[in-house]
Design an enzyme around this catalytic site. Structure first.
Site, PDB file in Angstrom:
ATOM      1  N   ASP A  63       0.866  -1.176   0.000  1.00 29.84           N
ATOM      2  CA  ASP A  63       0.000   0.000   0.000  1.00 29.84           C
ATOM      3  C   ASP A  63       0.906   1.231   0.000  1.00 29.84           C
ATOM      4  OD1 ASP A  63      -2.684   1.363   0.439  1.00 29.84           O
ATOM      5  OD2 ASP A  63      -1.535   2.107   2.161  1.00 29.84           O
ATOM      6  N   GLU A  79      -1.348  -1.645  -5.636  1.00 30.21           N
ATOM      7  CA  GLU A  79      -2.553  -0.974  -6.110  1.00 30.21           C
ATOM      8  C   GLU A  79      -2.215  -0.039  -7.262  1.00 30.21           C
ATOM      9  OE1 GLU A  79      -6.438   1.277  -4.145  1.00 30.21           O
ATOM     10  OE2 GLU A  79      -4.550   1.110  -3.038  1.00 30.21           O
ATOM     11  N   CYS A 123     -16.316  -7.592  13.227  1.00 27.86           N
ATOM     12  CA  CYS A 123     -15.622  -8.506  14.148  1.00 27.86           C
ATOM     13  C   CYS A 123     -14.925  -7.777  15.284  1.00 27.86           C
ATOM     14  CB  CYS A 123     -14.606  -9.354  13.384  1.00 27.86           C
ATOM     15  SG  CYS A 123     -13.277  -8.402  12.609  1.00 27.86           S
ATOM     16  N   ASP A 162      -3.232   1.622   6.854  1.00 23.80           N
ATOM     17  CA  ASP A 162      -2.338   1.254   5.766  1.00 23.80           C
ATOM     18  C   ASP A 162      -2.020  -0.241   5.768  1.00 23.80           C
ATOM     19  OD1 ASP A 162      -2.261   3.921   4.993  1.00 23.80           O
ATOM     20  OD2 ASP A 162      -0.536   4.363   6.274  1.00 23.80           O
TER      21      ASP A 162
END
Length: 414
Positions: free
Chosen positions: A191, A275, A349, A356
């Site tokens: 990322d 990405e 959850c 990040d």
């Protein structure tokens, strides 16, 4: 696979004059041929063929009084300038027809002698590597070169480049075999960001060096001095040279750091997933300076071609994938979040996520899914690449930037 190797060259005064003449002649041939094609298009005439332009603007032009000085440079330089124009037109037409991937390519434009980057391209008929470590360039002479590393094979072409701060580089394109690295088990999702340059799916963070920000104070001072100089004066030219040299230093440091970081990531991981960011779009926001200072596009390009060179798997995850909205533990989509939110708790959850790190894990999972679906290149059982995409020679390959010890002629043997 093609790789590009850049080396610093140190021409003497007469060689600099010869190179300036070659830059100018190549530019004139480009502009003359481009003008002929534009005028033919405006008049509704057929596309002017390269053979006709070569005969008219190179062979016959040398015999005229206006263009007699074209004979002072190597004919290869002029022919390669015309071929580069053909390539530019082909890229433009392919982009219009949708045959070329990536951003749309515009039509060729005229070149100016005031362009910050001047270059000529040569094939093997117009240059040769000497036994003493120098490079002979036709009608220029024997150039002193700083060899930071040996060439892995005989070069197929040479580009001589003069940058904005007056440095000369020799850029060799070499056809090489794949350098297959030993297989490893690790895979990594990446990322990219601004607070940290990159966060890996295993939790590691790569701090952003911010080369432009660190040099900003000196750049501001140099640019203030430039703005105070009278236009057209020699002092203004000297001040412009200082600003260009400082920007070149920033770019060199960033490129060197990118190469080291990308090489380490490729060596440590069998598969790399990243990405696909819309850098051009982010470059129009208030974060533009920080985005371009990070140099994400150059870094991702290095990862891509190094993965192809070393037979690693490389996948770009679509930019529309909501990597920051999905919980990497349970898959619950928690919706978009503003940039100042760096940690959040999953509503499904209850897991507390670092923004990040969670995005990097989601990129990893999505990249694995793309590979499993067969939409990305991978290796077959024999270790050979499957659907390996062609990777052209990179323009930004790291090279020598200063004087140092020249290797012996034996180490440069091809």
């Amino acid at each position: 696979m093609q790789l590009r190797y850049n080396y610093r060259a140190y021409p003497d005064a007469s060689q600099r004059r010869a190179l300036a003449s070659a830059f100018g002649c190549a530019r004139v041939v480009w502009n003359d041929c481009l003008r002929d094609r534009k005028e033919a298009h405006a008049a509704g005439l057929p596309y002017v063929k390269s053979a006709d332009l070569s005969r008219l603007r190179i062979t016959q032009a040398k015999r005229t009084e206006e263009r007699a000085w074209l004979a002072d440079v190597s004919a290869v330089v002029l022919q390669q300038s015309l071929r580069d124009l053909d390539t530019a037109y082909k890229n433009f037409f392919d982009s219009i027809k949708g045959k070329r991937r990536g951003r749309k390519v515009g039509p060729p434009r005229y070149k100016s002698k005031k362009d910050t980057r001047q270059s000529i391209r040569l094939n093997t008929n117009a240059f040769s590597l000497q036994d003493n470590g120098t490079v002979y360039v036709a009608k220029v002479g024997t150039l002193e070169v700083e060899w930071s590393r040996r060439l892995p094979a005989a070069p197929t072409s040479l580009t001589v480049v003069k940058d904005s701060c007056g440095r000369y580089f020799l850029s060799f394109v070499v056809d090489t075999e794949l350098d297959v690295l030993p297989e490893v088990e690790a895979e990594s999702g990446i990322d990219l960001g601004l607070s940290a340059f990159a966060v890996l799916s295993d939790g590691r963070k790569i701090d952003s060096p911010r080369f432009l920000r660190r040099a900003e104070k000196k750049l501001k001072r140099l640019q203030r001095e430039l703005s105070r100089k009278a236009k057209g004066s020699k002092n203004r030219a000297k001040a412009r040279f200082k600003v260009a040299r400082q920007h070149a230093r920033v770019a060199d440091r960033r490129r060197d750091w990118h190469h080291k970081a990308s090489t380490q990531i490729i060596r440590d991981n069998q598969a790399v997933y990243v990405e696909d960011l819309a850098v051009s779009g982010l470059g129009r926001t208030r974060l533009a300076k920080s985005v371009y200072d990070a140099g994400w596009s150059a870094f991702v390009g290095m990862l891509e071609y190094k993965a192809a060179l070393h037979c690693r798997t490389f996948v770009k995850v679509d930019r529309d994938f909501p990597s920051s909205q999905v919980c990497s533990a349970c898959g619950f989509r928690d919706g978009p979040k503003p940039l100042h939110v760096r940690e959040w708790t999953c509503g499904g959850c209850g897991t507390v996520h670092d923004r990040d790190h969670n995005a990097a894990r989601n990129v990893l999972f999505e990249g694995r899914r793309i590979v499993a679906a067969g939409r990305a290149e991978t290796l077959n059982a024999c270790g050979a690449p499957v659907r390996r995409a062609h990777v052209p020679a990179q323009r930004g390959e790291a090279g020598s930037s200063g004087r140092g010890r020249r290797p012996s002629p034996e180490s440069l043997a091809l």
